[in-house]
Scaffold this motif. Sequence first.
Motif, mmCIF file in Angstrom:
data_model
loop_
_atom_site.group_PDB
_atom_site.id
_atom_site.type_symbol
_atom_site.label_atom_id
_atom_site.label_comp_id
_atom_site.label_asym_id
_atom_site.label_seq_id
_atom_site.Cartn_x
_atom_site.Cartn_y
_atom_site.Cartn_z
ATOM 1 N N VAL A 198 0.863 -1.179 0.000
ATOM 2 C CA VAL A 198 0.000 0.000 0.000
ATOM 3 C C VAL A 198 0.891 1.218 0.000
ATOM 4 C CG1 VAL A 198 -1.754 1.280 1.233
ATOM 5 C CG2 VAL A 198 -1.832 -1.189 1.246
ATOM 6 N N ILE A 199 0.621 2.170 -0.863
ATOM 7 C CA ILE A 199 1.477 3.348 -0.948
ATOM 8 C C ILE A 199 1.333 4.189 0.306
ATOM 9 C CG2 ILE A 199 1.884 5.465 -2.232
ATOM 10 C CD1 ILE A 199 1.199 4.002 -4.730
ATOM 11 N N SER A 200 2.463 4.625 0.826
ATOM 12 C CA SER A 200 2.459 5.391 2.071
ATOM 13 C C SER A 200 1.870 6.780 1.876
ATOM 14 C CB SER A 200 3.885 5.539 2.600
ATOM 15 O OG SER A 200 4.458 4.275 2.837
ATOM 16 N N VAL A 201 1.443 7.387 2.971
ATOM 17 C CA VAL A 201 0.960 8.764 2.979
ATOM 18 C C VAL A 201 2.016 9.622 3.649
ATOM 19 C CG1 VAL A 201 -0.770 10.303 3.928
ATOM 20 C CG2 VAL A 201 -1.461 8.112 2.979
ATOM 21 N N PHE A 202 2.310 10.758 3.068
ATOM 22 C CA PHE A 202 3.423 11.564 3.527
ATOM 23 C C PHE A 202 2.956 12.894 4.076
ATOM 24 C CE2 PHE A 202 5.424 8.346 1.370
ATOM 25 C CZ PHE A 202 5.120 8.342 0.019
ATOM 26 N N ARG A 203 3.761 13.483 4.945
ATOM 27 C CA ARG A 203 3.468 14.799 5.483
ATOM 28 C C ARG A 203 4.675 15.700 5.290
ATOM 29 N NH1 ARG A 203 -1.250 14.994 7.827
ATOM 30 N NH2 ARG A 203 -2.230 13.091 8.557
ATOM 31 N N PHE A 204 4.399 17.002 5.320
ATOM 32 C CA PHE A 204 5.462 17.961 5.124
ATOM 33 C C PHE A 204 6.339 18.087 6.355
ATOM 34 C CE2 PHE A 204 2.468 19.279 1.923
ATOM 35 C CZ PHE A 204 3.300 19.577 0.862
ATOM 36 N N ASP A 205 7.594 18.450 6.102
ATOM 37 C CA ASP A 205 8.494 18.779 7.189
ATOM 38 C C ASP A 205 8.152 20.154 7.733
ATOM 39 O OD1 ASP A 205 9.843 16.464 6.631
ATOM 40 O OD2 ASP A 205 11.220 17.449 5.235
ATOM 41 N N GLY A 206 8.635 20.453 8.929
ATOM 42 C CA GLY A 206 8.452 21.797 9.489
ATOM 43 C C GLY A 206 9.256 22.811 8.711
ATOM 44 N N ARG A 261 2.043 14.035 -4.545
ATOM 45 C CA ARG A 261 1.854 13.596 -3.165
ATOM 46 C C ARG A 261 0.494 12.956 -2.980
ATOM 47 N NH1 ARG A 261 4.878 18.667 -0.140
ATOM 48 N NH2 ARG A 261 6.982 17.824 -0.377
ATOM 49 N N HIS A 262 0.361 12.279 -1.838
ATOM 50 C CA HIS A 262 -0.855 11.516 -1.584
ATOM 51 C C HIS A 262 -1.588 11.993 -0.336
ATOM 52 C CE1 HIS A 262 0.634 9.099 -4.795
ATOM 53 N NE2 HIS A 262 1.744 8.855 -4.127
ATOM 54 N N ILE A 263 -1.336 13.228 0.028
ATOM 55 C CA ILE A 263 -2.054 13.861 1.123
ATOM 56 C C ILE A 263 -2.212 15.332 0.784
ATOM 57 C CG2 ILE A 263 0.042 14.315 2.461
ATOM 58 C CD1 ILE A 263 -1.647 13.803 4.996
ATOM 59 N N ASP A 264 -3.325 15.912 1.151
ATOM 60 C CA ASP A 264 -3.601 17.319 0.851
ATOM 61 C C ASP A 264 -2.659 18.204 1.668
ATOM 62 O OD1 ASP A 264 -4.611 19.767 0.261
ATOM 63 O OD2 ASP A 264 -6.558 19.462 1.196
ATOM 64 N N PRO A 265 -1.769 18.959 1.020
ATOM 65 C CA PRO A 265 -0.875 19.838 1.769
ATOM 66 C C PRO A 265 -1.649 20.990 2.395
ATOM 67 C CG PRO A 265 -0.637 20.239 -0.580
ATOM 68 C CD PRO A 265 -1.542 19.041 -0.428
ATOM 69 N N THR A 266 -1.227 21.373 3.582
ATOM 70 C CA THR A 266 -1.953 22.408 4.318
ATOM 71 C C THR A 266 -1.186 23.727 4.412
ATOM 72 O OG1 THR A 266 -1.040 21.565 6.401
ATOM 73 C CG2 THR A 266 -3.179 20.699 5.701
ATOM 74 N N GLN A 267 0.064 23.764 3.967
ATOM 75 C CA GLN A 267 0.834 25.002 4.060
ATOM 76 C C GLN A 267 0.286 26.032 3.080
ATOM 77 O OE1 GLN A 267 4.681 23.118 3.394
ATOM 78 N NE2 GLN A 267 5.361 23.871 5.370
ATOM 79 N N ALA A 320 -8.018 10.149 -7.614
ATOM 80 C CA ALA A 320 -7.727 9.187 -6.559
ATOM 81 C C ALA A 320 -7.508 7.818 -7.184
ATOM 82 C CB ALA A 320 -8.857 9.140 -5.537
ATOM 83 N N ALA A 321 -6.510 7.116 -6.683
ATOM 84 C CA ALA A 321 -6.169 5.804 -7.219
ATOM 85 C C ALA A 321 -6.783 4.715 -6.349
ATOM 86 C CB ALA A 321 -4.644 5.638 -7.277
ATOM 87 N N PRO A 322 -7.662 3.893 -6.899
ATOM 88 C CA PRO A 322 -8.188 2.764 -6.122
ATOM 89 C C PRO A 322 -7.077 1.756 -5.831
ATOM 90 C CG PRO A 322 -9.520 3.190 -8.086
ATOM 91 C CD PRO A 322 -8.250 3.969 -8.237
ATOM 92 N N MET A 330 -6.598 6.234 -2.729
ATOM 93 C CA MET A 330 -5.369 6.969 -2.485
ATOM 94 C C MET A 330 -5.394 8.267 -3.311
ATOM 95 S SD MET A 330 -1.457 5.865 -3.285
ATOM 96 C CE MET A 330 -1.829 5.855 -5.035
ATOM 97 N N PRO A 331 -5.555 9.428 -2.671
ATOM 98 C CA PRO A 331 -5.602 10.676 -3.428
ATOM 99 C C PRO A 331 -4.253 10.993 -4.064
ATOM 100 C CG PRO A 331 -5.491 11.124 -1.086
ATOM 101 C CD PRO A 331 -5.652 9.641 -1.213
ATOM 102 N N VAL A 332 -4.302 11.671 -5.179
ATOM 103 C CA VAL A 332 -3.078 12.075 -5.883
ATOM 104 C C VAL A 332 -3.132 13.581 -6.099
ATOM 105 C CG1 VAL A 332 -1.663 11.791 -7.951
ATOM 106 C CG2 VAL A 332 -2.933 9.829 -7.027
ATOM 107 N N TRP A 333 -2.152 14.287 -5.550
ATOM 108 C CA TRP A 333 -2.074 15.741 -5.645
ATOM 109 C C TRP A 333 -0.806 16.146 -6.388
ATOM 110 C CZ3 TRP A 333 -5.773 18.966 -3.316
ATOM 111 C CH2 TRP A 333 -6.673 18.330 -2.460
#
Length: 325
Positions: A2-10, A177-183, A193-195, A293-296
């Motif tokens: 399963v493709i991982s979900v990533f987050r931004f660094d500080g 990326r696979h998570i909605d960036p919030t910055q 989105a990829a099933p 899996m969302p694709v951004w």
Amino acid sequence: MVISVFRFDGDLVGHKDLDDHLANVDGNHAGMNSLDWNLLRAFLAVVDHRSLSGAAARTRISQPTLSRQIRELEAVLGTTLFTRSARGLQPTEAGLALVENARAMGAAAEAFARKGHGRSQAMTGTVRITASSVFATLILPEIIVELREAEPQIHLELVASDVSQNLLRRDADIAIRHIDPTQGSLIARKLGAAPLGLFGAKSYLAKRGTPHHRSDLMSHDVIGYDRDEAIIQGLAANGLSVGRNHFPIRCDDQIAGWTLLLAGAGLGFAPMLLGTKEDRLVPIDIGLAIPLMPVWLVMHEDVRTNARIQKVAGFIANRLIAKLR
């Protein structure tokens, strides 16, 4: 898999007046007026990675050059910035006192470079793209081939990484990326989105049979993660209570997991757009509810007016949208 979900660094922090500190260093304040930003970049890289080898990998500068830059900075400042220990290069008290100032100067320099880069209208030059290991290895290559044929004057750098590259530092121009960036300083476009689905290699199913119900998974080998609990949590949401030891083969690397699946090591999860095109795999429908899996496509707002980055971003976006359909 399963493709991982990533987050931004500080991101970078505020600052004090570096010149005030340097005014206390005898005979060196004048040297600071012409201090090369490359020296501060080398300093921060070593602070963050605690070794010349790690800093070299981060900055793509050779270790001898970094070592020379650190010595030059120490000569300008008239103080020792690092000491060697069993844990690597440790900042001295004087070095630690300068970290916040150096980060502030670095943030300003990077913002300056981003804005200048963003206003370029040249259709020649390099665009740096980052994506997860699976997308960079198995999905983007054929798109990049098409892009090179369409825009041969643009050079492309592809970074396959399951760790988010920092767009503020221009580690990349474009990120998939696979998570909605919030910055707030990042521009994101959701491409779709990829099933994900459950698959088994024909070689595995010939030996172990094909599961027909959710409960059948309990008697099958399932390729799991080593440290990530995403699959455990996903199966729990489907009423299947399993632990780490339920997976006889565990791997956190996405490409290695895909290869294990193809080799017949067990059942595994993969994007449908990959699994359904692979002759060695058979999709298995046992009624599992698997999240999409969302694709951004993400870039920094300062580079959105760069002509070649826009061209590359638009091309990749259109091709990925078509694939995700």
